[in-house]
Design a protein around this motif. Structure first.
Motif, short mmCIF file in Angstrom:
data_model
loop_
_atom_site.label_atom_id
_atom_site.label_comp_id
_atom_site.label_asym_id
_atom_site.label_seq_id
_atom_site.Cartn_x
_atom_site.Cartn_y
_atom_site.Cartn_z
N ASN A 1 0.84 -1.20 0.00
CA ASN A 1 0.00 0.00 0.00
C ASN A 1 0.87 1.24 0.00
OD1 ASN A 1 -1.50 2.23 1.85
ND2 ASN A 1 -2.96 1.12 0.60
N SER A 2 0.48 2.21 -0.80
CA SER A 2 1.18 3.48 -0.89
C SER A 2 0.14 4.57 -1.11
CB SER A 2 2.19 3.46 -2.05
OG SER A 2 1.51 3.52 -3.29
N PRO A 3 0.56 5.84 -1.12
CA PRO A 3 -0.42 6.91 -1.39
C PRO A 3 -1.16 6.75 -2.71
CG PRO A 3 1.60 7.84 -0.49
CD PRO A 3 1.88 6.39 -0.74
N LYS A 4 -0.61 5.99 -3.63
CA LYS A 4 -1.27 5.78 -4.92
C LYS A 4 -2.25 4.61 -4.89
CE LYS A 4 2.32 7.84 -7.82
NZ LYS A 4 3.22 7.65 -8.99
N GLY A 5 -2.31 3.89 -3.76
CA GLY A 5 -3.25 2.78 -3.65
C GLY A 5 -2.54 1.48 -3.31
N CYS B 1 -1.50 -2.57 -4.28
CA CYS B 1 -1.27 -3.47 -5.40
C CYS B 1 -0.82 -4.82 -4.87
CB CYS B 1 -0.23 -2.90 -6.36
SG CYS B 1 1.45 -2.80 -5.71
N ARG C 1 -10.30 4.66 0.95
CA ARG C 1 -9.18 5.50 1.35
C ARG C 1 -8.37 4.78 2.42
NH1 ARG C 1 -12.65 10.15 4.63
NH2 ARG C 1 -13.45 8.78 6.27
#
Length: 309
Positions: free
Chosen positions: A18-22, A24, A221
């Motif tokens: 998980n990262s600020p971009k979502g 994966c 979020r």
């Protein structure tokens, strides 16, 4: 890391990043031989962290099984700047589990199970019920996982009037169901004032916690910046629902034990402080919360131990 059991009995661990971009998906690993071995679980943590780069990892999230807790302790030694964080959704479910072991919640849920199981085991009676509930089914009672107990009681409460109509109908009372012991028992439960009072009690306790569960188990979020505030709001909502502290005192003890011992990490405090959406809405409260700022500072020191940076 999401651990689950496949149909063939194998224990699999899905690794997601998980990262600020979502989020994966990274990979899936057969952990059948290592899921109960803390050393092997730590090796899994280590290989994953090293492949991503330790400098890019802030925390590892997985359920709080004993092997994972021990592996997390080992990870804290090997990677002192990385948090091991128990899965918040799993912990919220454990809170529900603990609550529904207490009276009156355990007894009211067991009564709901008795009514539901009696209805669904008889196809003709089930069809009769659906005529009264306009084809709405009651949630199938199961283990507490994913707050099934709360959802069951919530659905029954929404159908309270229709269930009463069912059990007082001529079709029911004049039929075999009205003469059977289980049928009479189910009717007594549905017409019991104390049963419905306890249902309302359980819903007032469970409703705010379900909102927290949806937050941490959702995909809209990242919940890190919202969990601290969400738990505070949940407790405030529960408290505001009762004039008698005895109605929720034991529940708060359960919540606090799980929150302090498992869920809460300084990361959650930092997430709230650094969340502009919540900070400026609650600026006065946040600025005056010593525990919150203590957690924030502890998080900064933990993540960046070299103060010269």
């Amino acid at each position: 890391m999401d651990k689950w059991t496949a149909r063939n009995g194998k224990m699999l661990v899905n690794i997601l990043v998980n990262s600020p971009k979502g989020s994966c998906f990274l990979e899936s690993i057969d952990a059948s031989d290592s899921s109960t071995d803390s050393t092997k679980m730590y090796s899994l943590f280590k290989s994953t962290i090293d492949s991503i780069g330790a400098e890019n990892v802030v925390q590892v999230v997985i359920d709080n099984a004993s092997a994972n807790v021990k592996a997390g302790d080992l990870m804290s030694v090997g990677y002192p700047h990385i948090y091991w964080t128990p899965c918040a959704a799993h912990c919220i479910n454990l809170i529900f589990d603990d609550i529904f072991k207490e009276r009156p919640f355990s007894s009211v849920f067991n009564q709901a199970i008795r009514v539901h199981s009696y209805i669904v085991k008889i196809p003709l009676l089930l069809n009769m019920m659906k005529r009264f509930t306009k084809q709405r089914s009651l949630v199938k009672p199961a283990k507490i996982r994913f707050a099934t107990a709360f959802l069951t009681l919530h659905r029954m409460y929404k159908q309270k009037s229709n269930l009463k109509k069912l059990f007082v109908s001529d079709e029911y009372t004049n039929g075999v169901y009205g003469r059977e012991a289980r049928g009479r028992e189910s009717a007594d439960i549905i017409f019991s004032t104390s049963f419905w009072n306890n249902v309302v009690h359980a819903l007032k306790i469970g409703g705010p916690l379900v909102k927290v569960l949806r937050l941490v188990d959702g995909e809209q979020r990242p919940p890190m910046g919202y969990l601290y505030e969400a738990m505070d709001r949940a407790k405030e909502a529960i408290q505001d629902s009762f004039s008698d502290q005895r109605k929720y005192k034991r529940v708060f003890e359960i919540i606090d034990k799980r929150w302090d011992g498992q869920i809460h990490r300084p990361l959650h405090a930092a997430g709230l402080v650094l969340n502009p959406e919540l900070f400026y809405e609650n600026e006065e409260m946040i600025l005056g919360d010593e525990e919150l700022w203590k957690g924030f500072i502890e998080c900064i020191v933990y993540l960046i131990p070299d103060l010269s940076v």
